[in-house]
Scaffold this active site. Structure first.
Site: not given
Length: 371
Positions: A336, A145, A178
């Site tokens: 996600s 990620d 994220h």
């Protein structure tokens, strides 16, 4: 040949992220894959030929696949393929990116040495919905990620086994947010503060393949999977909350080879309200690879989630509270946020099917796993 291409990875405080523009093919950049039996000497010969033709080698793949990513003019590439039959596959390298937030924060996550005030622990609805929050200090998750905030007190981050495949400062810290959010859903500690993850306290390892803007390249994503192959162990889980429209044979091969080692993959289906079979790596099929769609707190299929025969399970993906880069917590939406719920379940390993989602667009309701 890769056609793509958009990174439909996925997050937002109020809305999921979508790809608005087709990312660019990167001029004269290619991913080449060798026959797995290629001898070391022949690989060196190919490397020397690329250098002789004024080419450049960016990433070397030695584990999940045999190959490399290169910069070379098309004519020289064609000559290279003709000379070396050991090159079994070539695809164009492409840019991949998270789309900018509709509500972009005023500044990047503040990863400094200050200690934020911690709130009393909350069990996010998604974690509770799947029976999570179970202590799992023995487990390991590889988060492929934007990196992970190693200073977040609610996360057990092992930087020593992490890796960075982004140009610039060599760091696995998360300047986007994220990856830190994903890590918290998997494994935030059961410590009385912030939130708790599905596999509470498990080790999370940052594999940074997207930069602070959420941008990267396909060859970097493959390098991340190659790193997990080399360093991961049976029973680990690798989470990939990213994706691209089209198909990458090299990425597909790398994931399957790593899964053959007994490493489980949790992959976000994507947020385009489309068939997940048209996206990579969501379309990868293997007994240890699970593509995950998203639903809300009423078990209703999320309107943005991809769907179709590529989906194994559906997990919570709407208004998901988790760890925030720089400290504290934040809520995001998207597939996600759904796939890390499964990564936590996979680490614990004793889940069963409790329900099925409502209103699945493909008419075959995805199962919902539960501890």
């Amino acid at each position: 040949m890769l056609r793509l291409i958009t990174l439909s990875s996925i997050l937002l405080v109020s809305m999921p992220l979508y790809a608005s523009n087709m990312p660019d093919k990167i001029k004269n950049q290619y991913i080449i894959q060798f026959d797995n039996t290629i001898p070391k000497e022949k690989r060196s010969e190919i490397t020397q030929e690329i250098v002789n033709k004024k080419g450049h080698i960016k990433h070397q793949y030695h584990n999940a696949i045999k190959g490399m990513s290169i910069t070379l003019p098309p004519q020289a590439l064609q000559a290279l393929k003709k000379r070396f039959p050991e090159i079994i596959h070539v695809e164009e390298n492409i840019s991949v990116a998270l789309v900018a937030r509709k509500e972009r924060p005023n500044k990047k996550p503040d990863n400094n040495d200050s200690t934020p005030v911690r709130s009393i622990e909350v069990i996010p609805w998604g974690v509770a919905h799947v029976g999570g929050g179970e202590a799992a200090e023995y487990g390991t998750a590889w988060v492929i990620d934007t990196g992970i905030d190693s200073r977040h007190p609610d996360l057990n981050v092992d930087k020593s086994r992490g890796a960075n495949f982004i140009k610039g400062k060599n760091t696995t810290e998360d300047g986007n947010g994220h990856g830190t959010h994903v890590a918290g859903t998997i494994a935030a500690k059961l410590d009385g503060f912030d939130v708790v993850g599905v596999a509470a306290g498990a080790t999370v390892i940052p594999v940074r393949v997207l930069d602070n803007n959420g941008s990267g390249t396909m060859d970097g994503v493959i390098a991340g999977v190659d790193h997990v192959y080399r360093n991961g162990n049976y029973g680990d889980c690798a989470n990939m909350s990213l994706g691209a429209q089209g198909f990458s044979s090299a990425l597909d091969s790398a994931i399957k080879a790593t899964a053959n080692k007994g490493i489980i993959f949790a992959i976000a289906a994507g947020n385009d309200a489309a068939n997940a079979t048209n996206y990579t790596p969501a379309s990868t099929t293997h007994p240890n690879v699970y593509t995950i769609s998203a639903f809300d707190s009423n078990n209703n299929f999320a309107w943005f989630s991809n769907y179709g025969s590529a989906i194994e399970y559906s997990l919570p993906g709407v208004n998901i509270l988790s760890t925030k880069a720089g400290g504290g917590t934040v809520a995001y939406n998207g597939t996600s946020m759904a796939s890390p719920h499964f990564c936590g379940l996979a680490i614990i390993g004793s889940y069963y099917i409790s329900h099925y989602v409502n209103n699945d667009p493909d008419g075959m309701p995805d199962p919902i796993p539960h501890l």
